[in-house]
Structure formats: C-alpha cells, structure tokens
Design an enzyme around this catalytic site. Structure first.
Site, PDB file in Angstrom:
ATOM      1  N   ALA A   1       0.820  -1.209   0.000  1.00  0.00           N
ATOM      2  CA  ALA A   1       0.000   0.000   0.000  1.00  0.00           C
ATOM      3  C   ALA A   1       0.859   1.266   0.000  1.00  0.00           C
ATOM      4  O   ALA A   1       2.090   1.223   0.027  1.00  0.00           O
ATOM      5  CB  ALA A   1      -0.940  -0.016   1.200  1.00  0.00           C
ATOM      6  N   HIS A   2       0.165   2.407  -0.013  1.00  0.00           N
ATOM      7  CA  HIS A   2       0.819   3.708  -0.114  1.00  0.00           C
ATOM      8  C   HIS A   2       1.783   3.973   1.039  1.00  0.00           C
ATOM      9  O   HIS A   2       1.522   3.641   2.185  1.00  0.00           O
ATOM     10  CB  HIS A   2      -0.226   4.826  -0.168  1.00  0.00           C
ATOM     11  N   ASN A   3       2.933   4.545   0.697  1.00  0.00           N
ATOM     12  CA  ASN A   3       3.935   5.010   1.667  1.00  0.00           C
ATOM     13  C   ASN A   3       4.559   3.905   2.507  1.00  0.00           C
ATOM     14  O   ASN A   3       5.157   4.170   3.548  1.00  0.00           O
ATOM     15  CB  ASN A   3       3.356   6.090   2.575  1.00  0.00           C
TER      16      ASN A   3
ATOM     17  N   SER B   1       1.640   3.063   5.079  1.00  0.00           N
ATOM     18  CA  SER B   1       2.570   3.741   5.987  1.00  0.00           C
ATOM     19  C   SER B   1       3.255   2.810   6.977  1.00  0.00           C
ATOM     20  O   SER B   1       3.795   3.258   7.990  1.00  0.00           O
ATOM     21  CB  SER B   1       1.866   4.877   6.737  1.00  0.00           C
TER      22      SER B   1
END
EC number: 2.3.1.191
Length: 351
Positions: free
Chosen positions: A239-241, A259
């Site tokens: 997923a993102h980051n 994250s």
C-alpha cells in the site's frame, strides 16, 4: 549431450566428493524424480528418507549430513546455493532480445533511450521517460510519463508502471505487475467516500525482483519505497507510503497496509497481513497466515492469527487441542467436589 563428472561439479561449487568422482552427470532433477545419470540435492531434512530411494547418481548435501547410503555425495556449505550453480550448466541458454524498437511500439516525446535497449511489440512509453542501457521492455508494457528506468532492468509483458516512478538498475518485474497505482485513500464526507489525491511516487532500488500480478501503490505524498535487493513474490499488495528495507523477502498473497515500514532482512511468509502505521524490526520473521497489528522488535519470530512469539503460539496450540480433554476432567472434578452445584447449561464441545 551435456555431461560433467562429479569431480568437475564439485570443483565448480567448492565441494568435497564422497564416493565415485568420475561418474558422468547428464542432467538435474529433484530428489523424488531423479534418474540414473542425474544429480539432485538435499537441503530440507523432511526429504532425508528419499535418499535411500532416489535413483540419482549423486546428491549435493551439507557438510554435516550423515549418510548410510552408498550414493555418491558432494558436500558443501549450502546445498541449495550450490545446486543453483549446477542448474545453470544444464539449463537452456537464456533468450536474447535484439536491441531496437518494434514498429508497433508507441514512443512519446522527449523520451531518452539508452544503448542496447529492446522495446517489444505494442509497448507504450509516454513523454519524458528515461530508459537506461541494456533494458528489455516486454510486449504491452506501459511506462508512464517522467518515469526513470535504471540500466539492465527487465520488464516482462503486460507490466504497468505509472507516471513519475523511479526504478533502479537490474530490476525484474514479472507479468502483470502494477507499479504506482493510486493508494487506497478516501475520506468520508456527508455519507460519501471522497477520493484523496495520491500525488506521491514509487521508488524501487537496484536488484529488486517483483512477481506476477503484484501491486505497489504510489505514496499519498512522498514515496512508497522498496529498497535494494528485496524479493517479492506473486500476488502481493503493497500500500501507499510503505517502506520495505534492504534484502527483505515477501511470499505470495501477503498484504501490507499503508505507511507501515519493514526493516532490513525481514521475512514475510505467505498470506501474512500487516496493519498500517507499524514497524517490523530488522531480521524479523512472520510465519504464514499471521496477522500483525503492532510493532515487531528486531529478529522476532511471530506466528498466528494474532501474531505472537512463535514459541508462545505453539504452546497455545497444544493447549487448544487439549481443551476437550481438560473440559471432561473439569466436569469430573466438579462432580466429585461439588456434587450439588448446578451444571453448565450447554457443553461447548457437543452443542
């Protein structure tokens, strides 16, 4: 027909021959299916019984392996690694790709293409992309605008790389991998899910390999970062980051929420689920189908639906399997010492 003596193979892998050094080896196989003239290897103790049954002419084993079989052995430090070297001798030569741009490929404006690059049929390269020397861009690959691809990277057919991605040197992307799609970001407003813009990038460092149909989302802002030497299996969702530290390895069907960061040399087995905004320490191992919801210290080995130290998980599994027996014993004790006390209304093991 290609053939090597056991002595020659031992010299290649730095091994010690125990048995007949002049036996000719003409092929490779796994220990269960090997035939006369073939060499195999043993690295997993589960297959030790197969040594007595195999028809292989020689086996690559560890230096500490104790054998009662008359079969010829090559003793090495790492049987799996040594056998990989032997495989290369008997494998077909890898395909070569003629440098050049296929006439059906679409190349945008201000694209920089290095030396000896092969761009296969129907690939799409958008504006201002930079491709390093010696890359192979497979059929139907899409590379979004302003992306940078390091030298000698290899993208199999149907790879998608969204805009502004940063891909290092010698990166291998298998078919269907998607790099840089939007992160899963929404904010509920007036009963509706409003999309949050995902304006970050994906950075993949040198010598990373990513399996088929794996997805790596771009950062909401900043970057999703896969560091040098990571190996990621098929059907993984990142997923993102997310940050994945150097030389980590992730098996199939694992999902890592936004994250979260992994340290270096982390191992995630198959179907692991990692919650968002946590950190997995250097050298940690998470076993298959575990769920991780909080930070993991370095070098920990966790297991279970609610991931715990693996020794505790094993103890709990033993106790869980003994619950029916313990329940029966408890009922007998209650009957013996509290004969007139009320019994439970339901038996959880027979209801």
């Amino acid at each position: 027909m290609i053939s090597y003596s056991v002595k020659q193979l031992a010299s290649l892998v730095g091994g010690i021959v125990e048995g007949e050094p002049e036996i000719e080896i003409t092929g490779i196989s796994d220990i269960l299916d090997a035939k006369k003239g073939q060499i195999t290897f043993l690295s997993n103790p589960r297959y030790e019984a197969a040594v007595e049954k195999t028809q292989a002419s020689a086996i690559v084993v560890s230096k500490s392996y104790k054998s009662s079989s008359p079969i010829t052995l090559i003793r090495v430090d790492s049987p799996s690694l040594a056998f990989s070297q032997i495989i290369s001798l008997f494998s077909p030569q890898p395909f070569s790709y003629e440098p050049g741009i296929h006439p059906t490929a679409l190349i945008g404006r201000e694209v920089e293409i290095g030396k000896e690059v092969s761009i296969q049929p129907y690939a799409v390269i958008e504006d201002k992309v930079k491709i390093g020397d010696g890359c192979v861009i497979g059929a139907y690959v899409f590379i979004g605008r302003e992306s940078i691809i390091g030298e000698k990277s290899f993208f199999y057919p149907h790879v998608t790389i969204r805009e502004r991605s940063r891909i290092g040197k010698r990166v291998i992307l298998h078919p269907g991998a998607v790099i840089g799609s939007d992160g899963f970001g929404y904010e509920q407003t007036n009963g509706r899910h409003e999309k949050i813009p995902q304006v970050g990038i994906v950075q993949i460092d040198d010598d990373v390999e990513i399996g088929a149909n794996t997805t790596v989302d771009r950062g909401r802002f900043g970057k999703t970062w896969i560091q040098e030497g990571c190996k990621i299996d098929n059907l993984v969702q990142i997923a993102h980051n997310v940050i994945i530290g150097k030389n980590s390895i992730i098996a199939a069907q694992t999902g890592i929420s936004g994250s979260t960061s992994l340290g270096e040399h982390v191992t995630l087995a198959g179907q692991v689920g990692i919650a968002g905004h946590i950190h997995i320490g250097d050298g940690a191992t998470i076993t298959a189908q575990s769920g991780v919801t909080k930070d993991v210290p370095p070098r920990a080995v966790l297991s279970g639906r609610h991931a715990r130290p693996i020794n505790l998980t094993h103890k709990l599994e033993v106790l869980y399997n003994k619950l029916p027996e313990l329940w029966e014993r408890l009922k007998k004790l209650e009957k013996k010492y509290d004969g007139d006390s009320p019994r439970p209304e339901a038996d959880p093991y027979n209801s």
